[in-house]
Design an enzyme around this catalytic site. Structure first.
Site, short mmCIF file in Angstrom:
data_model
loop_
_atom_site.label_atom_id
_atom_site.label_comp_id
_atom_site.label_asym_id
_atom_site.label_seq_id
_atom_site.Cartn_x
_atom_site.Cartn_y
_atom_site.Cartn_z
N GLU A 40 -8.16 -4.95 5.29
CA GLU A 40 -8.01 -4.72 3.85
C GLU A 40 -6.86 -5.54 3.28
O GLU A 40 -6.93 -5.99 2.14
CB GLU A 40 -7.79 -3.22 3.59
CG GLU A 40 -9.09 -2.43 3.78
CD GLU A 40 -8.87 -0.95 4.00
OE1 GLU A 40 -8.37 -0.58 5.09
OE2 GLU A 40 -9.20 -0.16 3.10
N HIS A 43 -12.79 3.11 -0.24
CA HIS A 43 -12.81 2.14 0.86
C HIS A 43 -13.58 0.88 0.45
O HIS A 43 -14.08 0.15 1.30
CB HIS A 43 -13.49 2.69 2.14
CG HIS A 43 -12.80 3.83 2.80
ND1 HIS A 43 -13.49 4.88 3.38
CD2 HIS A 43 -11.49 4.09 2.99
CE1 HIS A 43 -12.63 5.74 3.91
NE2 HIS A 43 -11.40 5.28 3.68
N ASN A 79 0.87 -1.17 0.00
CA ASN A 79 0.00 0.00 0.00
C ASN A 79 0.91 1.23 0.00
O ASN A 79 1.44 1.62 1.04
CB ASN A 79 -0.89 -0.04 1.25
CG ASN A 79 -1.85 1.13 1.32
OD1 ASN A 79 -1.79 2.05 0.50
ND2 ASN A 79 -2.74 1.09 2.29
N ARG A 91 -2.57 -2.12 -3.50
CA ARG A 91 -3.76 -1.31 -3.30
C ARG A 91 -3.69 -0.09 -4.23
O ARG A 91 -2.72 0.66 -4.19
CB ARG A 91 -3.84 -0.82 -1.85
CG ARG A 91 -5.00 0.12 -1.66
CD ARG A 91 -5.09 0.65 -0.26
NE ARG A 91 -6.29 1.44 -0.14
CZ ARG A 91 -6.36 2.61 0.47
NH1 ARG A 91 -5.29 3.11 1.06
NH2 ARG A 91 -7.47 3.27 0.52
N ARG A 111 -11.16 16.24 6.52
CA ARG A 111 -11.95 16.53 5.31
C ARG A 111 -13.38 16.89 5.67
O ARG A 111 -13.96 16.33 6.59
CB ARG A 111 -11.97 15.31 4.39
CG ARG A 111 -10.69 15.09 3.63
CD ARG A 111 -10.77 13.84 2.79
NE ARG A 111 -9.77 12.87 3.20
CZ ARG A 111 -9.82 11.57 2.95
NH1 ARG A 111 -10.84 11.06 2.28
NH2 ARG A 111 -8.86 10.77 3.36
#
Ligand code: ADP
Length: 394
Positions: free
Chosen positions: A380, A178, A8, A89, A237
């Site tokens: 993940e 996601h 990742n 990823r 965010r």
């Protein structure tokens, strides 16, 4: 042993795990930070072996070499005998990547082309892919896209109400992010409850946060959009806001595109409102009576409740609500605050189960309501390893 190396790559980091795709067990994992500088830092562990030191990592290639060396020192060397595939990823798959994909030069170029939609994320993923393909040329490399689970959203959910020719020309639609986590968690819930026809809502609440509605295994709504900026309130965010605010600020506050980008991605969310980007710090400040932190908390919870209600309507019913990721897995306070307002849907929390520190996948409702409430730790890396192994042996 046949493991998958899961990579990742972020803009200044490389996270990696060596994962058994059958069991999810990680025999080694690590994180290299400050990639792009000569003052990088490695944290690696395999079993009891721990390796932490400063490293020189001017680019992602150097980081891959540092990882290879750390694996060797830790007794888990990366050889074609021990590794069956490398799973990468990749944040944005654009319109064309709708499933895990074996990487060749053409796929690499297409990921590069999609980078215009995700300038903060895809270039790093691509740097990881390029570097790892050079170091491990004989292994199959598989790209697993964060958007793939949502590529089949119903058109009415995926479409923005703007000029359709302009939207088509620039590939503007709801992509969602996601996805690997939402897919993994919703599958876990199906097997825990022993049903594959569930109407589910999954709340992935980490630094980034998103919510999805899943009907019988298919994603039918999700809160992130063209970019990971839409939807819930996040660490830094904003999530949803009136698009007119951007127009207004560009006129009155002398903010150009970069200024607006910084504002919405880095200076908003609970940080912009309450001064803390980490949920633990925000909660502490709220508990200490800080008014700004209290309002940030309330705005965060209000947005969650609003989305759950909307998604229950989109699903036409609700069987399960599941919390995952850093905040979702670890904050009983957030879970209780959000669910307190959802009694009308048949949600009934068991306070003791909600407060329990048990880290595994579990139900936290009292068994008497209409909706199962669960906490499921996301994984993940395991999901990426499984996808990569499937594609690699095809
Ligand atoms: P990312 O989106 O970076 O993968 P994570 O899923 O790891 O993020 O979530 C990170 C966030 O989880 C942290 O910012 C922190 O606010 C939150 N978190 C971690 N542990 C706890 C805890 N015990 N209580 C509340 N929040 C927590």
């Amino acid at each position: 042993m046949s493991n998958v190396l899961v990579l990742n790559a972020g803009s200044s980091s490389l996270k990696y795990q060596l994962v058994d795709p059958e069991t999810g067990e990680a025999s080694a994992k690590g994180l290299i930070e400050r990639v792009g500088t000569d003052k990088g830092h490695l944290k690696h562990e395999s079993g009891d072996h721990k390796d932490e030191r400063d490293v020189e990592v001017p680019d992602h290639s150097a980081a891959v070499t540092v990882m290879q060396d750390a694996m060797e020192r830790g007794g888990t060397p990366l050889t074609p005998d021990s590794v069956i595939a490398v799973g990468h990823r990749v944040v944005h798959g654009g319109r064309n990547f709708t499933e895990p994909t074996l990487i060749d030069d053409g796929v690499e170029s297409e990921i590069d082309r999609v980078a215009v939609l995700a300038p903060l994320h895809n270039p790093a993923g691509l740097a990881g892919i390029r570097s790892a393909r050079k170091v491990f040329p004989d292994l199959p490399h598989v790209a697993v896209f964060d958007t793939a689970f949502f590529s089949d959203l119903p058109a009415a959910a995926a479409t923005y109400a703007i000029d359709r020719d302009l939207a088509r020309e620039h590939a503007i639609r709801r992509y969602g992010f996601h996805g690997t986590s939402h897919e993994y968690v919703s599958q876990q819930v199906s097997s825990l409850l022993g049903r594959d026809d569930l109407k589910q809502i999954v709340l992935h609440l980490g630094n980034g946060a998103s919510i999805s509605a899943v009907d019988s295994g298919r994603a039918v709504e999700t809160s992130m959009g063209l970019t990971p900026l839409e939807g819930l309130v996040m660490g830094t965010r904003s999530g949803d806001l009136d698009p007119g605010i951007l127009l207004h600020l560009s006129r009155v506050a002398d903010l150009d595109t970069q200024g607006l980008d910084d504002l919405l991605n880095k200076k908003s969310g609970i940080y912009g409102l309450g001064g803390h980007r980490d949920f633990r710090d925000l909660k502490q400040a709220k508990d200490d009576g800080d008014e700004a932190a209290t309002l940030a908390f309330d705005v965060y919870v209000h947005r969650l409740v609003k989305y759950v209600g909307a998604y229950a309507a989109v699903l036409g019913g609700l069987d399960a609500i599941t919390f995952t990721a850093g905040v979702g897995e670890n904050s009983p306070t957030i879970r209780a605050a959000a669910l307190e307002q959802l009694g009308f849907l048949g949600v009934r929390l068991d306070e003791q189960k909600n407060s329990s520190r048990d880290g595994g996948a579990r139900r936290i409702d009292d068994g008497a309501g209409r909706v199962a409430v669960l906490v499921v730790p996301t994984n993940e890396e395991w999901a990426i390893a499984r996808h990569a192994a499937e594609v690699a042996v095809r």
